[in-house]
Scaffold this motif. Sequence first.
Motif, PDB file in Angstrom:
ATOM      1  N   ARG A 140       1.062  -1.427   0.113  1.00 34.83           N
ATOM      2  CA  ARG A 140      -0.087   0.065   0.006  1.00 34.83           C
ATOM      3  C   ARG A 140       0.957   1.439  -0.141  1.00 34.83           C
ATOM      4  N   CYS A 165      -3.528  -1.692  10.128  1.00 34.07           N
ATOM      5  CA  CYS A 165      -2.842  -0.929   9.442  1.00 34.07           C
ATOM      6  C   CYS A 165      -1.696  -2.132   9.887  1.00 34.07           C
ATOM      7  N   GLU A 225      -8.684  -1.324  12.183  1.00 31.46           N
ATOM      8  CA  GLU A 225      -8.930  -0.845  10.803  1.00 31.46           C
ATOM      9  C   GLU A 225      -8.217  -0.350  10.027  1.00 31.46           C
ATOM     10  N   GLN A 226      -8.001  -0.360   8.648  1.00 29.15           N
ATOM     11  CA  GLN A 226      -7.179  -0.192   7.839  1.00 29.15           C
ATOM     12  C   GLN A 226      -7.519   2.047   7.714  1.00 29.15           C
TER      13      GLN A 226
END
Lengths: 326, 332, 312
Positions: B231, B284, B300-301
């Motif tokens: 990412r 993450c 959570e991202q």
Amino acid sequence: MLIFLLRRFIQACFVMVIISVISFAIQDKLGDPVQQMVGMTVSVEERQQLREQLGLNDSFLTQYWRFTKNALQGDLGTSFYYKKPVLEVIFQKVPATLELAFCAIVLVVLIATPFGVLAAIKPKHAISRIVMIVTSIGLSVPIFIVAILMMYLFSIEWNLAPSFGRGETTQVLGFWESGLFNKDGLNHLLLPSLSLAFALMPIFTRLIRAEMMEVLQSEYIRFAWSKGLSSNRIYFIHALKNTMLPIITIGGIQAGTLVAYTILTETIFQWPGMGFLFMDAVSRVDTPLISAYLIVVGGMFVITNTVVDLIYGLVNPTVRLASHGL
Amino acid sequence: MNLLSVSNLHVNFHIKKHELAALIDVSFTLNRGERIAIVGESGAGKSVLGFSIVNLISKPGYIHSGSIKLENKDISKMNLRQLQEIRGKRIAMIFQDPMMTLNPVLTIGDQLVETIRSHTRIAYKDAKNIAIQKLQHVQISSPETRFNQYPHELSGGMRQRVIIASVLLLNPDIIIADEPTTALDVTIQAEILQLLLSICEDNGVALVLISHDLGVVSKVAERTLVMYAGRIVEEGPTLEIINDPQHPYTQGLLNALPQMALPGQRLNQIQGSMPSLSERPSGCAFHPRCPYATEKCQQEQPSFINSGVSSVACFIVEDMLNEFADEEEAYL
Amino acid sequence: MKYTRKDLMHPLSDSRFSHMWSGFIGDKLAILALIIFAFYCLVALLAPLLTPYDVNDVNFMDLMNAEIAPSWITQDYHFLLGTDAQGRDLLTVILYGTRLSLTIGICAVLIQATLGICIGLVAGYLGGRIDNFLMRCADIQLSFSNMMVAIIFLAIVQSLFGLAVYQQLAMVILILVIGLSEWPLFARTIRASVLAEKQQEYVDAARVMGFGSKRIMFRHILPNTLSPILVIFTIQIANAIIAEAALSFLGLGMPSTEPSLGALISEGFSYMFSGSWWICVIPSVTLIILILAMNLLGDWLRDHLNPKVYKD
């Protein structure tokens, strides 16, 4: 380059000396020339005298030295059976064997290369799968069975080609009896050379495929793709040339197998070549012929290997021949 | 209009019935003549991104979704023929190891001329002239001799120059350079980098520089993308990112530079190592190595927010910004 | 430097073989090949029990029974697969022939392996001049293919001792010839593995701990080179069987009175065109299936153990 040739030459001499010792030993131990020369009625004393005259009572080394000296002058003795100098007998048969081997090699190259390349480029293509199946079966079928099968199908069942002998020959360049220049000769050549080719094809197809697949993984092929070159150029110029390098080396090593296979093929198809002659000589215990065959084949071998190394050096620019040779 | 725009790109590797994500939701744009850098440790997916721009990902990998638009045309949907037209001519690539990139059995000249001739109908002689001119351009001495030599007769730095020359042959719009100096000696690195920079500036070529070395990047690129585990985690102007890194990962990368450590001091490594494709952490992906990680990071991202310096995907930065905003509000 | 227990153990762990096993179960072709191979071995082992005929019996060879077609043609269930030109029961001859092929194949490859492994280990471990010399020998030996060496050697032996003596010693000589002529393949593979293994920490560790070099070689390196050996072993058995059959076919191997597949095919070849196809075809098929199974097993092992078998 000179150093390479020199080293090659020394190695060749070394191999030839070993072969000559072996073939001399055969001649020395196997045949009793006196027995061959005279009949049963000659007395023991006379035989002994003859032995002395012929130098058969000299030491091994002296006899070997004489043998080598004669050999270097092109005299390897006289065949018991043909009653002619052995070299003459063998060289009469050389063209037949060389033509057979040559045609087989051409067939192998013409068939193995495209199929090997295809199997490497498109491993999932139907033809590639068939190629892999056929080659793995091919690797498992001994050459003599291939030859028998071919002879049965093409010659007996379908009557497409003659099953034995060499057919008509024409004389080329004054000394070479060739079967390549007339229809009958080519017809006779068809089955033996196909069988010989089929025996070598599976291994080469697989080798070409494996090498090609490895080459296609390399960075320079990826770079070639990134330059936007056409697939044909990448496969047949960038990849194939690199693929051929190891194949050439292995081809040199397979030369011995080829000789062994020519003996088998010639025996089955009664092809009047050196292998057939050799098997005949063995069954007749014609020792001078056996030992001369060894020397001739050994010589051809050394030459082939040197030529293969030279070709390798020419194709591969990173090899400086001087550092490559043995 | 952007020259190149990558949006929501997902690249997967299909290994033994498993789908492993190599790139997740990668988006960025490149303008004409702009120089950007993609930075990250090895395994971050930088090279995969570089190769996917020309749709040249190695075998088990494939573009799962997303688009890569060169002007208006989507590269990810092109067939081989269309791709071949673009590769080399519009987008050219420089590879990492110059020792492996040139074909050992073809001469330098062959490899240069074939590139020209496969894209334009031109006589061999003219192509040769162009090639020699480009060799001169990259400061190769006696290009006429080099033209007929084989790669093994050239040094590493020389070969990288040849590769740069071959990339320039068709005046492409974009050059993708995948770690172009990593395999070279330090002294030659600077020269090659300088050459690359001046060529891009002179010809108005856009550059995508892929590197793990922020020092290299700072000299060349105007904008930097930081990647971690497939990412993009931070994106912004190079200088600002180097002066004020927002994402903890970027901070870690910068601290790890030898220049940042005092003499005698240990280098400040980031703890741990890049996760492999199959072991991507939840939330993450950086949280196991992050000194500031909270529970939220594990689940959570984070999405991208504008920190004022750069665009960054991190909850810590987000929380800090929110705090600032709250404080400011309270102050007012 | 501190060595942990893991460094000292050679990296041949159980997991590799369990991995192999699980891969094996998934591959139907490999299972089939193994079953065929096991079947051949079993049949070869039990040959004397399986046939009602005694090969050493004088009546076994009865020209009255010559060239009887297989039972599904003649409906005569005395000879299931018919008889050959000498009136022997074809099935019995094939069973004994398989027994012979496998014996010769396995024994010959055992000789190859022993010789090759020793030479390879010595060359790889000691290096230097000895290594150079041994590998030159291997090169030369390899360039004269085993078939050629075997043909010439057997031809010489045959004319040296005369046919009668030769036929008695045929099996031993065949094993020796095939065994002695293909050692370079093992030697080079082992040498390559040894050179690679030599760099590894556990060999250093063993040396630091004061073990002698022989002990290091055999206790540590040998187990690690097992997988390439296994691959070559399988494929070489197939090659040895082919070589035996080819030599017997040429009349240089087993005499035609002995039950050998190669000799049987050679004999059948001359009767093939007079209509007695079974003498040639049935042993050929038997031979091909055996070799195919060995090759498939070898291929499978190579793919799954993935050792770097020295290519040329």
